[in-house]
Design an enzyme around this catalytic site. Sequence first.
Site, PDB file in Angstrom:
ATOM      1  N   LYS A  36       0.841  -1.206   0.000  1.00 29.78           N
ATOM      2  CA  LYS A  36       0.000   0.000   0.000  1.00 29.78           C
ATOM      3  C   LYS A  36       0.877   1.258   0.000  1.00 29.78           C
ATOM      4  CE  LYS A  36      -0.317  -0.298   5.034  1.00 29.78           C
ATOM      5  NZ  LYS A  36      -1.129  -0.782   6.176  1.00 29.78           N
ATOM      6  N   ARG A 132     -10.248  -0.319  14.825  1.00 28.76           N
ATOM      7  CA  ARG A 132     -10.338   0.273  13.492  1.00 28.76           C
ATOM      8  C   ARG A 132     -11.435  -0.483  12.767  1.00 28.76           C
ATOM      9  NH1 ARG A 132      -4.618   0.864  10.352  1.00 28.76           N
ATOM     10  NH2 ARG A 132      -4.928  -1.336   9.909  1.00 28.76           N
ATOM     11  N   HIS A 161      -6.023  -7.501  13.098  1.00 33.03           N
ATOM     12  CA  HIS A 161      -4.821  -6.660  13.045  1.00 33.03           C
ATOM     13  C   HIS A 161      -4.406  -6.246  14.452  1.00 33.03           C
ATOM     14  CE1 HIS A 161      -1.959  -4.237  10.800  1.00 33.03           C
ATOM     15  NE2 HIS A 161      -2.295  -3.153  11.443  1.00 33.03           N
ATOM     16  N   ARG A 217       1.262 -11.003   7.121  1.00 33.23           N
ATOM     17  CA  ARG A 217       1.075  -9.800   6.295  1.00 33.23           C
ATOM     18  C   ARG A 217       2.168  -8.772   6.568  1.00 33.23           C
ATOM     19  NH1 ARG A 217      -4.102  -9.731   8.693  1.00 33.23           N
ATOM     20  NH2 ARG A 217      -3.543  -7.758   9.659  1.00 33.23           N
ATOM     21  N   TYR A 257      14.604  31.142   5.112  1.00 33.39           N
ATOM     22  CA  TYR A 257      13.455  31.902   5.604  1.00 33.39           C
ATOM     23  C   TYR A 257      13.581  32.216   7.085  1.00 33.39           C
ATOM     24  CZ  TYR A 257      10.867  30.826   1.310  1.00 33.39           C
ATOM     25  OH  TYR A 257      10.451  30.729   0.013  1.00 33.39           O
ATOM     26  N   CYS A 304      13.182  24.472   3.119  1.00 30.91           N
ATOM     27  CA  CYS A 304      12.233  25.142   2.220  1.00 30.91           C
ATOM     28  C   CYS A 304      11.419  24.083   1.472  1.00 30.91           C
ATOM     29  CB  CYS A 304      12.970  26.010   1.204  1.00 30.91           C
ATOM     30  SG  CYS A 304      14.084  27.224   1.952  1.00 30.91           S
ATOM     31  N   MET A 305      10.473  24.532   0.660  1.00 28.80           N
ATOM     32  CA  MET A 305       9.654  23.584  -0.098  1.00 28.80           C
ATOM     33  C   MET A 305      10.495  22.742  -1.053  1.00 28.80           C
ATOM     34  SD  MET A 305       6.522  24.311  -2.734  1.00 28.80           S
ATOM     35  CE  MET A 305       5.496  25.197  -1.579  1.00 28.80           C
ATOM     36  N   ASP A 306      11.469  23.395  -1.701  1.00 27.12           N
ATOM     37  CA  ASP A 306      12.216  22.734  -2.782  1.00 27.12           C
ATOM     38  C   ASP A 306      13.707  22.603  -2.506  1.00 27.12           C
ATOM     39  OD1 ASP A 306       9.763  23.087  -4.365  1.00 27.12           O
ATOM     40  OD2 ASP A 306      10.370  25.193  -4.326  1.00 27.12           O
TER      41      ASP A 306
END
Length: 364
Positions: A36, A132, A161, A217, A257, A304-306
Site C-alpha cells: 500500500k 479500526r 490486526h 502480512r 526563511y 524550504c519547499m524545494d
Amino acid sequence: MLSQKTFAEIDLKALAHNLGIVRKKTGSRNMIAVVKANAYGHGSVEIAKHLISLGVPLLGVAFTGEAIRLREAGINVPILVFFDKDNIDECFRYNLTPVIFDLHAAKKFSAAARKLKRTISIHIKVDTGMGRIGLTLDKAYSEILKITALPNLAPEGLMSHFSDADLQDKEFANHQLSAFVSLRKDLSRKKITFKYAHIANSAAVLSMPGAHMNMVRPGIMLYGYGISKADNLRPVLSLKSSILMIKKVPAGTPISYARTFVTKRKSIIATIPAGYADGYDRKLSNSGEVLVKGKRAPIAGRVCMDTIMVDVTDIPGVREGTEVVLIGEQGKENITAADIAAKTGTIPYEVLTSIGHRVKRVFY
Ligand SMILES: *Cc1c(COP(=O)(O)O)cnc(C)c1O
C-alpha cells in the site's frame, strides 16, 4: 532527458534479503506482501513485480485505486484490498479480493456476484482490539455465520490486526491473539472454516511466532525497518541528491526563511534541491544532517519547499554536483529513516511514505 538531482535509490537486493528474513521467521507459511501507499514510498509496481518474481503469492493494498494501478501494470496475483467497500464493480472488473468488515457490504458483494454469475473470494476482518475496521467481537460470530451463508461469496480468509505487537509487553497483543484464535475455533465447530487465517504484521512476524497462523502480512519489514537492529533487516530506500550551488559567505550571513540560522564564522553553504515537498520534513530545520563526502553536514536554517541549505565549511573538497545523501549510507556514515523519524517525532513509515511524487525512484 530532464536532469533530476534528487532521487530515491531502491535496492532490490535488500528487498530480497528482507523477504528472506520473513521466510526465515515464518517458514513455509503463506504471505500477503503489503504494498500500500506506493509500497511505502518505494514504487508499488516495481516492488510488487520484484516480490512476485521472488515467489510472493499475494499482495495487499489499502485502496481499490492502488490495486487497479497494479493490475494495469500487468500484475495478476490475488490482491487484497484492506479499506474499501464501495467500489464493488471495480472489484469484479479487476478481480480483486475485498476485505469484508460488515454484513451490509457482504450482501452487496453477494448480490453483485450473483448478477454476474460469479463467485468472489473474500477475507473477513475482525476487530480484536485495534479499534479500526472489522466486525466487533460481540457480534463477529453471529455476523460471520450470516456472511458465510450468503451466495456467490467464497470466504477464504479470516483476519485481524494488532495494535501494539511492536511492544515488549505482549499482554494486549496476546489478548488480541487469543480472541482471534477462539473465534476461529468457535466457527470451526460450526463447520465454518477458512483456508487462511492471518493477524501478523511485521512486528508480529518478528516477535510473535505464535501469531503467524498460516499466513502473515508483512509491510514495513520488507522495506528494511523492524523492531530492533537485531532483526538484521536492510533499508531498501536511499534518498540522494547533489549540490546545486556552493557559496562562501562571511560571518553574520543569514540563511533561509526567517533567518533562523546566521553564520558564526566565514562559511561554505551548499544548496541542495530537495525540500519538504519531496518529503524532507520541515522539522529538520536547523536539526537535520545530510552526508557529504562521507561526513555529516548540518542543515542550516529552515527547510524550504524545494531546497535545503547545509553547512559544509568543515568538509574539504565539496563542489557543485557533489553527491549528497539524505537517507542512506555514504562512506562509514549512515542516516536511516528511523534516525529521521526520531528527530521529527514520527515513525519510519511516515518518513518513507512522505517521499514526494517529484522524487524519481531508481531501481537496481
Ligand atoms: C499496513 C498493514 C499491514 C502491514 O503492517 P506493517 O506494520 O507495515 O507490517 C498489515 N495488515 C494491514 C491490514 C495493514 O493495514
